[in-house]
Scaffold this motif. Sequence first.
Motif, PDB file in Angstrom:
ATOM      1  N   ILE A  18       0.919  -1.083  -0.151  1.00 20.99           N
ATOM      2  CA  ILE A  18      -0.069   0.057  -0.007  1.00 20.99           C
ATOM      3  C   ILE A  18       1.079   1.391  -0.063  1.00 20.99           C
ATOM      4  CG2 ILE A  18      -1.807   1.390   1.217  1.00 20.99           C
ATOM      5  CD1 ILE A  18      -2.755  -1.438   0.233  1.00 20.99           C
ATOM      6  N   LEU A  19       0.640   1.982  -1.106  1.00 22.94           N
ATOM      7  CA  LEU A  19       1.459   3.317  -1.192  1.00 22.94           C
ATOM      8  C   LEU A  19       0.623   4.522  -0.616  1.00 22.94           C
ATOM      9  CD1 LEU A  19       3.954   5.178  -2.054  1.00 22.94           C
ATOM     10  CD2 LEU A  19       2.884   5.142  -4.132  1.00 22.94           C
ATOM     11  N   THR A  20       0.997   5.308   0.376  1.00 26.31           N
ATOM     12  CA  THR A  20       0.289   6.424   0.789  1.00 26.31           C
ATOM     13  C   THR A  20       1.148   7.484   0.549  1.00 26.31           C
ATOM     14  OG1 THR A  20      -0.505   5.091   2.512  1.00 26.31           O
ATOM     15  CG2 THR A  20      -0.824   7.473   2.768  1.00 26.31           C
ATOM     16  N   VAL A  21       0.205   8.661  -0.031  1.00 29.99           N
ATOM     17  CA  VAL A  21       1.169   9.965  -0.532  1.00 29.99           C
ATOM     18  C   VAL A  21       0.130  10.839   0.091  1.00 29.99           C
ATOM     19  CG1 VAL A  21       2.000  11.427  -2.345  1.00 29.99           C
ATOM     20  CG2 VAL A  21       2.179   9.045  -2.662  1.00 29.99           C
ATOM     21  N   LYS A  22       0.290  11.554   1.065  1.00 34.16           N
ATOM     22  CA  LYS A  22      -0.304  12.530   1.930  1.00 34.16           C
ATOM     23  C   LYS A  22      -1.233  13.564   1.094  1.00 34.16           C
ATOM     24  CE  LYS A  22       2.370  12.317   6.261  1.00 34.16           C
ATOM     25  NZ  LYS A  22       2.866  13.147   7.250  1.00 34.16           N
ATOM     26  N   SER A  79      -1.490   0.063 -11.196  1.00 36.91           N
ATOM     27  CA  SER A  79      -1.014   0.935 -10.338  1.00 36.91           C
ATOM     28  C   SER A  79      -0.052   1.744 -10.894  1.00 36.91           C
ATOM     29  CB  SER A  79      -0.129  -0.203  -9.434  1.00 36.91           C
ATOM     30  OG  SER A  79      -0.903  -0.837  -8.551  1.00 36.91           O
ATOM     31  N   PHE A  80       0.449   1.365 -12.346  1.00 37.32           N
ATOM     32  CA  PHE A  80       1.284   2.210 -13.248  1.00 37.32           C
ATOM     33  C   PHE A  80       0.730   3.634 -13.258  1.00 37.32           C
ATOM     34  CE2 PHE A  80       2.313   3.974 -17.177  1.00 37.32           C
ATOM     35  CZ  PHE A  80       3.739   3.936 -17.227  1.00 37.32           C
ATOM     36  N   ALA A  81      -0.661   3.729 -13.121  1.00 40.77           N
ATOM     37  CA  ALA A  81      -1.294   5.212 -13.431  1.00 40.77           C
ATOM     38  C   ALA A  81      -1.042   6.024 -12.028  1.00 40.77           C
ATOM     39  CB  ALA A  81      -2.790   5.033 -13.620  1.00 40.77           C
ATOM     40  N   PHE A  82      -0.959   5.371 -10.870  1.00 42.37           N
ATOM     41  CA  PHE A  82      -0.933   6.191  -9.595  1.00 42.37           C
ATOM     42  C   PHE A  82       0.700   6.668  -9.670  1.00 42.37           C
ATOM     43  CE2 PHE A  82      -4.530   3.201  -8.466  1.00 42.37           C
ATOM     44  CZ  PHE A  82      -5.187   4.081  -8.307  1.00 42.37           C
ATOM     45  N   LEU A  83       1.573   5.724 -10.042  1.00 47.92           N
ATOM     46  CA  LEU A  83       2.804   6.129  -9.882  1.00 47.92           C
ATOM     47  C   LEU A  83       3.339   6.997 -10.932  1.00 47.92           C
ATOM     48  CD1 LEU A  83       4.382   2.776  -8.923  1.00 47.92           C
ATOM     49  CD2 LEU A  83       4.228   4.523  -7.547  1.00 47.92           C
ATOM     50  N   SER A  84       2.684   7.071 -12.229  1.00 45.64           N
ATOM     51  CA  SER A  84       2.935   8.151 -13.072  1.00 45.64           C
ATOM     52  C   SER A  84       2.428   9.311 -12.798  1.00 45.64           C
ATOM     53  CB  SER A  84       2.367   7.641 -14.366  1.00 45.64           C
ATOM     54  OG  SER A  84       2.939   6.407 -15.048  1.00 45.64           O
ATOM     55  N   GLU A  85       1.263   9.351 -11.862  1.00 35.06           N
ATOM     56  CA  GLU A  85       0.567  10.657 -11.462  1.00 35.06           C
ATOM     57  C   GLU A  85       1.431  11.255 -10.598  1.00 35.06           C
ATOM     58  OE1 GLU A  85      -3.261  12.103  -9.170  1.00 35.06           O
ATOM     59  OE2 GLU A  85      -3.420  10.300 -10.155  1.00 35.06           O
ATOM     60  N   LEU A  86       2.054  10.399  -9.609  1.00 41.61           N
ATOM     61  CA  LEU A  86       3.197  10.790  -8.572  1.00 41.61           C
ATOM     62  C   LEU A  86       4.238  11.387  -9.233  1.00 41.61           C
ATOM     63  CD1 LEU A  86       4.108  11.292  -5.767  1.00 41.61           C
ATOM     64  CD2 LEU A  86       4.837   8.811  -5.872  1.00 41.61           C
ATOM     65  N   TYR A  87       4.866  10.779 -10.350  1.00 37.92           N
ATOM     66  CA  TYR A  87       5.870  11.377 -11.042  1.00 37.92           C
ATOM     67  C   TYR A  87       5.606  12.832 -11.904  1.00 37.92           C
ATOM     68  CZ  TYR A  87       9.118  12.248 -14.982  1.00 37.92           C
ATOM     69  OH  TYR A  87       9.866  12.884 -15.937  1.00 37.92           O
ATOM     70  N   ARG A  88       4.391  12.725 -12.412  1.00 38.01           N
ATOM     71  CA  ARG A  88       4.003  14.035 -13.151  1.00 38.01           C
ATOM     72  C   ARG A  88       3.879  15.145 -12.144  1.00 38.01           C
ATOM     73  NH1 ARG A  88       1.056  10.369 -16.213  1.00 38.01           N
ATOM     74  NH2 ARG A  88      -0.904  10.933 -15.086  1.00 38.01           N
ATOM     75  N   ALA A  89       3.044  14.738 -10.993  1.00 33.45           N
ATOM     76  CA  ALA A  89       2.728  15.874  -9.922  1.00 33.45           C
ATOM     77  C   ALA A  89       4.293  16.416  -9.411  1.00 33.45           C
ATOM     78  CB  ALA A  89       2.027  15.333  -8.626  1.00 33.45           C
ATOM     79  N   SER A  90       5.211  15.790  -9.108  1.00 28.27           N
ATOM     80  CA  SER A  90       6.375  15.894  -8.672  1.00 28.27           C
ATOM     81  C   SER A  90       7.043  17.018  -9.813  1.00 28.27           C
ATOM     82  CB  SER A  90       7.390  14.966  -8.389  1.00 28.27           C
ATOM     83  OG  SER A  90       6.789  14.225  -7.270  1.00 28.27           O
ATOM     84  N   GLU A  91       6.913  16.559 -10.915  1.00 25.43           N
ATOM     85  CA  GLU A  91       7.452  17.254 -11.928  1.00 25.43           C
ATOM     86  C   GLU A  91       7.044  18.585 -11.914  1.00 25.43           C
ATOM     87  OE1 GLU A  91       7.102  15.974 -16.194  1.00 25.43           O
ATOM     88  OE2 GLU A  91       9.208  15.955 -16.410  1.00 25.43           O
ATOM     89  N   MET A  92       5.773  18.583 -12.085  1.00 29.25           N
ATOM     90  CA  MET A  92       4.910  19.875 -11.876  1.00 29.25           C
ATOM     91  C   MET A  92       5.111  21.048 -11.061  1.00 29.25           C
ATOM     92  SD  MET A  92       3.144  19.830 -14.927  1.00 29.25           S
ATOM     93  CE  MET A  92       1.869  21.153 -14.563  1.00 29.25           C
ATOM     94  N   LYS A  93       5.256  20.186  -9.832  1.00 30.35           N
ATOM     95  CA  LYS A  93       5.504  20.977  -8.662  1.00 30.35           C
ATOM     96  C   LYS A  93       6.946  21.443  -8.496  1.00 30.35           C
ATOM     97  CE  LYS A  93       5.400  20.195  -3.366  1.00 30.35           C
ATOM     98  NZ  LYS A  93       4.641  19.259  -2.443  1.00 30.35           N
ATOM     99  N   ARG A  94       7.753  20.862  -9.186  1.00 28.31           N
ATOM    100  CA  ARG A  94       9.331  20.874  -9.198  1.00 28.31           C
ATOM    101  C   ARG A  94       9.733  20.539  -7.663  1.00 28.31           C
ATOM    102  NH1 ARG A  94      12.177  23.271 -13.441  1.00 28.31           N
ATOM    103  NH2 ARG A  94      11.045  23.680 -15.262  1.00 28.31           N
ATOM    104  N   GLY A  95       9.179  19.786  -7.211  1.00 29.92           N
ATOM    105  CA  GLY A  95       9.331  19.080  -5.597  1.00 29.92           C
ATOM    106  C   GLY A  95       8.829  17.769  -5.521  1.00 29.92           C
TER     107      GLY A  95
END
Length: 149
Positions: A18-22, A79-95
Amino acid sequence: MAIELPVGDISSANATLILTVKSLFPSGVKLEMFSTDQSLSMSELQIAETRMGVDGNMVAGYLPSIKEVNVTLEAASPSFAFLSELYRASEMKRGFYECSLTANVPSIARTFVWTAGLLVKGTPVPPFKKVLDPTSWTFHFARLYISGG
């Protein structure tokens, strides 16, 4: 007369992750459809550094270390979609986004919980071969808690 041999169960087939991202998945998402030969792996941890003095006496010091965890998913994993979303969100946030990962392994009656972590690298595009290769996602965590067993 049949002889009973002790057989230890080491199956990982019934393990759950289970992956949790606050900020993105506060309730947690179940990771599934892992690679054929690999689902989760953790790098070795060095817990001490030692030196030997010229007089033959050894000294040692405890080393806190980052817990590197790699998750490998088939390209068709939901689950690939969730990890891709985390990747994209980090890239957009630059954080980065703080993550935790919980692995429950019934065969050995243990639960592993990694906390205070973040995604450090990933494969947002599966390798194109005759068939798509699995994707790999690497997290760094500050803490690891182990219970059970």
